[in-house]
Design a protein around this motif. Sequence first.
Motif, PDB file in Angstrom:
ATOM      1  N   GLU A  73       0.103  -3.486 -11.327  1.00 39.66           N
ATOM      2  CA  GLU A  73       0.694  -4.812 -11.428  1.00 39.66           C
ATOM      3  C   GLU A  73       1.701  -5.001 -10.302  1.00 39.66           C
ATOM      4  O   GLU A  73       2.273  -4.037  -9.788  1.00 39.66           O
ATOM      5  CB  GLU A  73       1.364  -5.018 -12.784  1.00 39.66           C
ATOM      6  CG  GLU A  73       2.571  -4.134 -13.035  1.00 39.66           C
ATOM      7  CD  GLU A  73       3.212  -4.399 -14.389  1.00 39.66           C
ATOM      8  OE1 GLU A  73       2.639  -5.135 -15.199  1.00 39.66           O
ATOM      9  OE2 GLU A  73       4.313  -3.841 -14.638  1.00 39.66           O
ATOM     10  N   GLU A  78       1.736  -9.595 -12.579  1.00 36.17           N
ATOM     11  CA  GLU A  78       0.313  -9.933 -12.492  1.00 36.17           C
ATOM     12  C   GLU A  78      -0.504  -8.649 -12.367  1.00 36.17           C
ATOM     13  O   GLU A  78      -0.105  -7.717 -11.661  1.00 36.17           O
ATOM     14  CB  GLU A  78       0.068 -10.851 -11.295  1.00 36.17           C
ATOM     15  CG  GLU A  78       0.775 -12.182 -11.414  1.00 36.17           C
ATOM     16  CD  GLU A  78       0.673 -13.026 -10.151  1.00 36.17           C
ATOM     17  OE1 GLU A  78       0.630 -14.265 -10.273  1.00 36.17           O
ATOM     18  OE2 GLU A  78       0.634 -12.446  -9.056  1.00 36.17           O
ATOM     19  N   LYS A  79      -1.637  -8.596 -13.054  1.00 46.67           N
ATOM     20  CA  LYS A  79      -2.430  -7.367 -13.141  1.00 46.67           C
ATOM     21  C   LYS A  79      -3.584  -7.389 -12.132  1.00 46.67           C
ATOM     22  O   LYS A  79      -4.242  -8.417 -11.940  1.00 46.67           O
ATOM     23  CB  LYS A  79      -3.012  -7.203 -14.544  1.00 46.67           C
ATOM     24  CG  LYS A  79      -2.038  -7.480 -15.685  1.00 46.67           C
ATOM     25  CD  LYS A  79      -0.953  -6.444 -15.801  1.00 46.67           C
ATOM     26  CE  LYS A  79      -0.092  -6.723 -17.031  1.00 46.67           C
ATOM     27  NZ  LYS A  79       1.006  -5.765 -17.212  1.00 46.67           N
ATOM     28  N   PRO A 103      -6.566  -6.031 -19.866  1.00 50.14           N
ATOM     29  CA  PRO A 103      -5.254  -6.487 -19.385  1.00 50.14           C
ATOM     30  C   PRO A 103      -4.825  -7.823 -19.978  1.00 50.14           C
ATOM     31  O   PRO A 103      -3.632  -8.147 -19.964  1.00 50.14           O
ATOM     32  CB  PRO A 103      -5.442  -6.589 -17.866  1.00 50.14           C
ATOM     33  CG  PRO A 103      -6.904  -6.629 -17.634  1.00 50.14           C
ATOM     34  CD  PRO A 103      -7.519  -5.862 -18.749  1.00 50.14           C
ATOM     35  N   GLN A 107      -1.146  -8.074 -23.050  1.00 49.48           N
ATOM     36  CA  GLN A 107       0.014  -8.937 -22.876  1.00 49.48           C
ATOM     37  C   GLN A 107       0.506  -9.570 -24.177  1.00 49.48           C
ATOM     38  O   GLN A 107       1.547 -10.225 -24.190  1.00 49.48           O
ATOM     39  CB  GLN A 107      -0.305 -10.034 -21.855  1.00 49.48           C
ATOM     40  CG  GLN A 107      -0.615  -9.496 -20.471  1.00 49.48           C
ATOM     41  CD  GLN A 107      -0.831 -10.613 -19.458  1.00 49.48           C
ATOM     42  OE1 GLN A 107       0.003 -11.500 -19.313  1.00 49.48           O
ATOM     43  NE2 GLN A 107      -1.945 -10.567 -18.754  1.00 49.48           N
ATOM     44  N   LYS A 119       0.226 -13.621 -17.826  1.00 51.40           N
ATOM     45  CA  LYS A 119       0.311 -13.377 -16.395  1.00 51.40           C
ATOM     46  C   LYS A 119      -1.107 -13.357 -15.829  1.00 51.40           C
ATOM     47  O   LYS A 119      -2.075 -13.087 -16.527  1.00 51.40           O
ATOM     48  CB  LYS A 119       0.999 -12.036 -16.120  1.00 51.40           C
ATOM     49  CG  LYS A 119       2.431 -11.940 -16.623  1.00 51.40           C
ATOM     50  CD  LYS A 119       3.362 -12.844 -15.837  1.00 51.40           C
ATOM     51  CE  LYS A 119       4.805 -12.622 -16.263  1.00 51.40           C
ATOM     52  NZ  LYS A 119       5.752 -13.486 -15.498  1.00 51.40           N
TER      53      LYS A 119
END
Length: 296
Positions: A73, A78-79, A103, A107, A119
């Motif tokens: 990230e 943000e992944k 992912p 979150q 994200k």
Amino acid sequence: MGSEGLLERYINPYTDFGFKKLFGTDMNKDLLISFLNALLHGEQSIKDITYLNTEHLGTQEIDRRAVFDVYCENEQGEKFLVEIQKGEQQFFKDRSLFYSTFPIREQAVKGKSWDYELKAIYTIGILNFTFDDKDNYYHHEVKLLDTRTKEVFYDKLTFIYLEMPKFNKSELELETMFDKWMFVLRNLSGLMERPAALQERVFERLFKAAEIAGFSKRELYEYEDSLKVFRDWYSVVKTAEKKGHVKGYEEGEKKGFKEGEKKKQQEIARNLKTMGLSPDAIIKATGLSSGEIEEI
């Protein structure tokens, strides 16, 4: 066993060991940052990344497990899920979408109210195969789209696929950092020295990290094992493809091409089991389920 037995000077990034050494370690994370920034074409500027756990389980015990090649990230949370895909799978797009759910679900805020704000997720596939031969377009960026207006409906879920066999620019044709990264990934193991067009400091770091002669004894053994698996796997897949295309055509005449394609994947899985590959590796290579592999 020593590096004198290897003909290449630089590592093959399509091996599991090679890809993770170049892009999956804190020591070389500046390489991954440069690659991601080049890939995003200035949409954002990543300054730093944090590597995350690459092994994931579903929310319930019976859920499938997912193992990513590289997962990280940026500073905004943000992944980025980066996968190297050595060969074509029957359900590759399904697998790519399935992996992106991990992912997303991670979150979820537990134990208190949550407004579902997420994200951004980037799933990046570096493909050692092509989707089709219709054109030479090798860079695909996929988002959720409104089919009527053709406008992006949701911009926080992005799939980027790079069809590496279609990238055929020569050293003299490299203009952007994206071009240069594509050239490196496509040609690294076949180079004997750093090309003059790749003079940026990040490539100096990459070629130093990729030079096989600089490996420790342990790294060399691990790389040679990984390279052997890659070469054996590639040979098995190519042989099975030749047989599978003939069989697939014959089955297509009788029962449909889809069934023939599945038989091809089963043939590949059968050979990979004979080679002693783990069930997870066979699932990743063929797209078959664990149940289907157990029945082979």
